[in-house]
Write a protein that holds these residues in place. Structure first.
Motif, PDB file in Angstrom:
ATOM      1  N   THR A  47      14.953 -60.948  93.077  1.00  0.00           N
ATOM      2  CA  THR A  47      13.986 -62.073  92.875  1.00  0.00           C
ATOM      3  C   THR A  47      13.880 -63.151  94.081  1.00  0.00           C
ATOM      4  O   THR A  47      14.977 -62.976  94.849  1.00  0.00           O
ATOM      5  CB  THR A  47      14.623 -63.108  91.878  1.00  0.00           C
ATOM      6  OG1 THR A  47      14.849 -62.361  90.628  1.00  0.00           O
ATOM      7  CG2 THR A  47      13.767 -64.232  91.553  1.00  0.00           C
ATOM      8  N   PRO A  48      12.753 -63.342  94.696  1.00  0.00           N
ATOM      9  CA  PRO A  48      12.759 -64.143  95.778  1.00  0.00           C
ATOM     10  C   PRO A  48      13.370 -65.433  95.648  1.00  0.00           C
ATOM     11  O   PRO A  48      13.201 -66.136  94.795  1.00  0.00           O
ATOM     12  CB  PRO A  48      11.311 -64.441  95.905  1.00  0.00           C
ATOM     13  CG  PRO A  48      10.587 -63.189  95.111  1.00  0.00           C
ATOM     14  CD  PRO A  48      11.421 -63.029  94.108  1.00  0.00           C
ATOM     15  N   PHE A  49      14.271 -65.687  96.625  1.00  0.00           N
ATOM     16  CA  PHE A  49      14.795 -66.883  96.698  1.00  0.00           C
ATOM     17  C   PHE A  49      14.233 -67.999  96.570  1.00  0.00           C
ATOM     18  O   PHE A  49      14.469 -69.181  95.903  1.00  0.00           O
ATOM     19  CB  PHE A  49      15.763 -66.949  97.978  1.00  0.00           C
ATOM     20  CG  PHE A  49      16.516 -68.482  98.022  1.00  0.00           C
ATOM     21  CD1 PHE A  49      17.602 -68.663  97.290  1.00  0.00           C
ATOM     22  CD2 PHE A  49      16.275 -69.347  98.925  1.00  0.00           C
ATOM     23  CE1 PHE A  49      18.573 -69.986  97.249  1.00  0.00           C
ATOM     24  CE2 PHE A  49      16.605 -70.679  98.969  1.00  0.00           C
ATOM     25  CZ  PHE A  49      18.063 -70.799  98.313  1.00  0.00           C
ATOM     26  N   ALA A  50      12.691 -68.135  97.167  1.00  0.00           N
ATOM     27  CA  ALA A  50      11.945 -69.174  97.225  1.00  0.00           C
ATOM     28  C   ALA A  50      11.265 -69.537  95.824  1.00  0.00           C
ATOM     29  O   ALA A  50      10.923 -70.600  95.535  1.00  0.00           O
ATOM     30  CB  ALA A  50      10.643 -68.895  98.223  1.00  0.00           C
ATOM     31  N   SER A  51      11.496 -68.654  94.789  1.00  0.00           N
ATOM     32  CA  SER A  51      10.910 -68.662  93.571  1.00  0.00           C
ATOM     33  C   SER A  51      11.950 -69.422  92.763  1.00  0.00           C
ATOM     34  O   SER A  51      11.649 -70.154  91.535  1.00  0.00           O
ATOM     35  CB  SER A  51      10.625 -67.228  92.809  1.00  0.00           C
ATOM     36  OG  SER A  51      11.770 -66.618  92.675  1.00  0.00           O
ATOM     37  N   GLY A  76      14.276 -72.499 105.941  1.00  0.00           N
ATOM     38  CA  GLY A  76      12.848 -72.556 105.864  1.00  0.00           C
ATOM     39  C   GLY A  76      12.194 -71.162 106.137  1.00  0.00           C
ATOM     40  O   GLY A  76      11.289 -70.779 105.370  1.00  0.00           O
ATOM     41  N   ARG A  77      12.605 -70.190 107.042  1.00  0.00           N
ATOM     42  CA  ARG A  77      11.926 -68.801 107.362  1.00  0.00           C
ATOM     43  C   ARG A  77      12.308 -67.897 106.055  1.00  0.00           C
ATOM     44  O   ARG A  77      11.435 -67.378 105.490  1.00  0.00           O
ATOM     45  CB  ARG A  77      12.970 -68.232 108.594  1.00  0.00           C
ATOM     46  CG  ARG A  77      12.217 -68.554 109.668  1.00  0.00           C
ATOM     47  CD  ARG A  77      12.603 -67.728 110.849  1.00  0.00           C
ATOM     48  NE  ARG A  77      14.041 -67.392 110.792  1.00  0.00           N
ATOM     49  CZ  ARG A  77      14.959 -68.216 111.785  1.00  0.00           C
ATOM     50  NH1 ARG A  77      14.490 -69.167 112.455  1.00  0.00           N
ATOM     51  NH2 ARG A  77      16.313 -67.806 111.562  1.00  0.00           N
ATOM     52  N   HIS A  78      13.559 -68.244 105.343  1.00  0.00           N
ATOM     53  CA  HIS A  78      13.947 -67.604 104.176  1.00  0.00           C
ATOM     54  C   HIS A  78      12.835 -67.916 103.148  1.00  0.00           C
ATOM     55  O   HIS A  78      12.588 -67.109 102.156  1.00  0.00           O
ATOM     56  CB  HIS A  78      15.243 -67.510 103.775  1.00  0.00           C
ATOM     57  CG  HIS A  78      16.135 -66.680 104.681  1.00  0.00           C
ATOM     58  ND1 HIS A  78      16.384 -65.444 104.626  1.00  0.00           N
ATOM     59  CD2 HIS A  78      17.310 -67.404 105.676  1.00  0.00           C
ATOM     60  CE1 HIS A  78      17.299 -64.983 105.436  1.00  0.00           C
ATOM     61  NE2 HIS A  78      17.821 -66.120 106.015  1.00  0.00           N
ATOM     62  N   LEU A  79      12.748 -69.039 102.922  1.00  0.00           N
ATOM     63  CA  LEU A  79      11.863 -69.867 101.791  1.00  0.00           C
ATOM     64  C   LEU A  79      10.297 -69.150 101.955  1.00  0.00           C
ATOM     65  O   LEU A  79       9.618 -68.749 101.167  1.00  0.00           O
ATOM     66  CB  LEU A  79      11.955 -70.992 101.625  1.00  0.00           C
ATOM     67  CG  LEU A  79      13.297 -71.681 101.340  1.00  0.00           C
ATOM     68  CD1 LEU A  79      12.930 -73.115 101.510  1.00  0.00           C
ATOM     69  CD2 LEU A  79      13.387 -71.492  99.657  1.00  0.00           C
ATOM     70  N   GLY A 135       9.421 -66.727 103.850  1.00  0.00           N
ATOM     71  CA  GLY A 135       9.002 -65.137 104.076  1.00  0.00           C
ATOM     72  C   GLY A 135       9.460 -64.684 102.628  1.00  0.00           C
ATOM     73  O   GLY A 135       9.244 -63.200 102.796  1.00  0.00           O
ATOM     74  N   GLY A 136       9.681 -65.283 101.691  1.00  0.00           N
ATOM     75  CA  GLY A 136       9.987 -64.410 100.373  1.00  0.00           C
ATOM     76  C   GLY A 136      11.032 -63.762 100.238  1.00  0.00           C
ATOM     77  O   GLY A 136      11.428 -62.769  99.525  1.00  0.00           O
ATOM     78  N   THR A 137      12.387 -64.037 101.107  1.00  0.00           N
ATOM     79  CA  THR A 137      13.390 -63.341 101.038  1.00  0.00           C
ATOM     80  C   THR A 137      14.017 -63.233  99.600  1.00  0.00           C
ATOM     81  O   THR A 137      14.272 -64.281  98.871  1.00  0.00           O
ATOM     82  CB  THR A 137      14.388 -63.990 101.916  1.00  0.00           C
ATOM     83  OG1 THR A 137      13.981 -64.252 103.231  1.00  0.00           O
ATOM     84  CG2 THR A 137      15.769 -63.171 102.159  1.00  0.00           C
ATOM     85  N   THR A 138      14.519 -61.930  99.267  1.00  0.00           N
ATOM     86  CA  THR A 138      15.164 -61.714  98.008  1.00  0.00           C
ATOM     87  C   THR A 138      16.515 -62.275  97.972  1.00  0.00           C
ATOM     88  O   THR A 138      17.140 -62.457  99.014  1.00  0.00           O
ATOM     89  CB  THR A 138      15.221 -60.101  97.638  1.00  0.00           C
ATOM     90  OG1 THR A 138      16.269 -59.697  98.634  1.00  0.00           O
ATOM     91  CG2 THR A 138      13.879 -59.697  97.497  1.00  0.00           C
ATOM     92  N   PHE A 139      17.033 -62.823  96.907  1.00  0.00           N
ATOM     93  CA  PHE A 139      18.613 -63.060  96.704  1.00  0.00           C
ATOM     94  C   PHE A 139      19.469 -62.192  97.532  1.00  0.00           C
ATOM     95  O   PHE A 139      20.283 -62.502  98.343  1.00  0.00           O
ATOM     96  CB  PHE A 139      19.087 -63.291  95.420  1.00  0.00           C
ATOM     97  CG  PHE A 139      18.898 -64.682  94.869  1.00  0.00           C
ATOM     98  CD1 PHE A 139      19.698 -65.757  95.138  1.00  0.00           C
ATOM     99  CD2 PHE A 139      17.633 -64.868  94.129  1.00  0.00           C
ATOM    100  CE1 PHE A 139      19.305 -67.012  94.496  1.00  0.00           C
ATOM    101  CE2 PHE A 139      17.391 -66.224  93.667  1.00  0.00           C
ATOM    102  CZ  PHE A 139      18.404 -67.335  93.823  1.00  0.00           C
ATOM    103  N   GLU A 140      19.361 -60.888  97.258  1.00  0.00           N
ATOM    104  CA  GLU A 140      20.048 -59.836  97.878  1.00  0.00           C
ATOM    105  C   GLU A 140      19.986 -59.787  99.208  1.00  0.00           C
ATOM    106  O   GLU A 140      21.020 -60.075 100.154  1.00  0.00           O
ATOM    107  CB  GLU A 140      19.541 -58.446  97.672  1.00  0.00           C
ATOM    108  CG  GLU A 140      20.320 -57.137  98.073  1.00  0.00           C
ATOM    109  CD  GLU A 140      19.939 -56.138  97.247  1.00  0.00           C
ATOM    110  OE1 GLU A 140      20.836 -55.047  97.254  1.00  0.00           O
ATOM    111  OE2 GLU A 140      18.787 -55.923  97.079  1.00  0.00           O
TER     112      GLU A 140
END
Length: 114
Positions: free
Chosen positions: A8-12, A47-50, A52-57
């Motif tokens: 799951t993307p962290f941003a979600s 901010g980059r992680h949010l 970029g759609g970075t997953t929790f993993e």
């Protein structure tokens, strides 16, 4: 089989964390401070992680966990965080626990294990 939250993307999920703490009178800045304490990410990296759609993993794979992370104890969803066997799930539960403590009005120095 990997848990669905791992991909799951962290941003979600981040907006739910923000809503949870703001409903209880805390701020997004305080939430970001808690995330920074746990992961080592500064505002720019978060901010980059949010964005970029970075997953929790991947979010936790790139993190430098705080050395005091073992001081995070207690239960989240009826599970003791210190007893979670999967290392990634444990990191996610650590974050959940810190967000819960922030939302419950704990003093920031207690949340950050100062």
């Amino acid at each position: 089989m990997a848990h669905r939250i791992f991909t799951t993307p962290f941003a979600s999920v981040y907006p739910a964390y923000v809503n949870k703490v703001e409903r209880k009178g805390r701020t997004q800045a305080e939430l970001d401070e808690v995330i920074a304490w746990l992961t080592g990410y500064d505002e720019e990296a978060l901010g980059r992680h949010l964005a970029g759609g970075t997953t929790f993993e991947d979010f936790f794979a790139a993190a430098h966990l705080n050395p005091k992370v073992s001081a995070i104890t207690g239960t989240v969803c009826g599970v003791r965080v210190e007893e979670v066997e999967d290392p990634l799930m444990q990191k996610i539960r650590y974050l959940d626990k810190l967000v819960d403590e922030l939302a419950k009005g704990k003093a920031m120095e207690k949340v950050l294990r100062s």
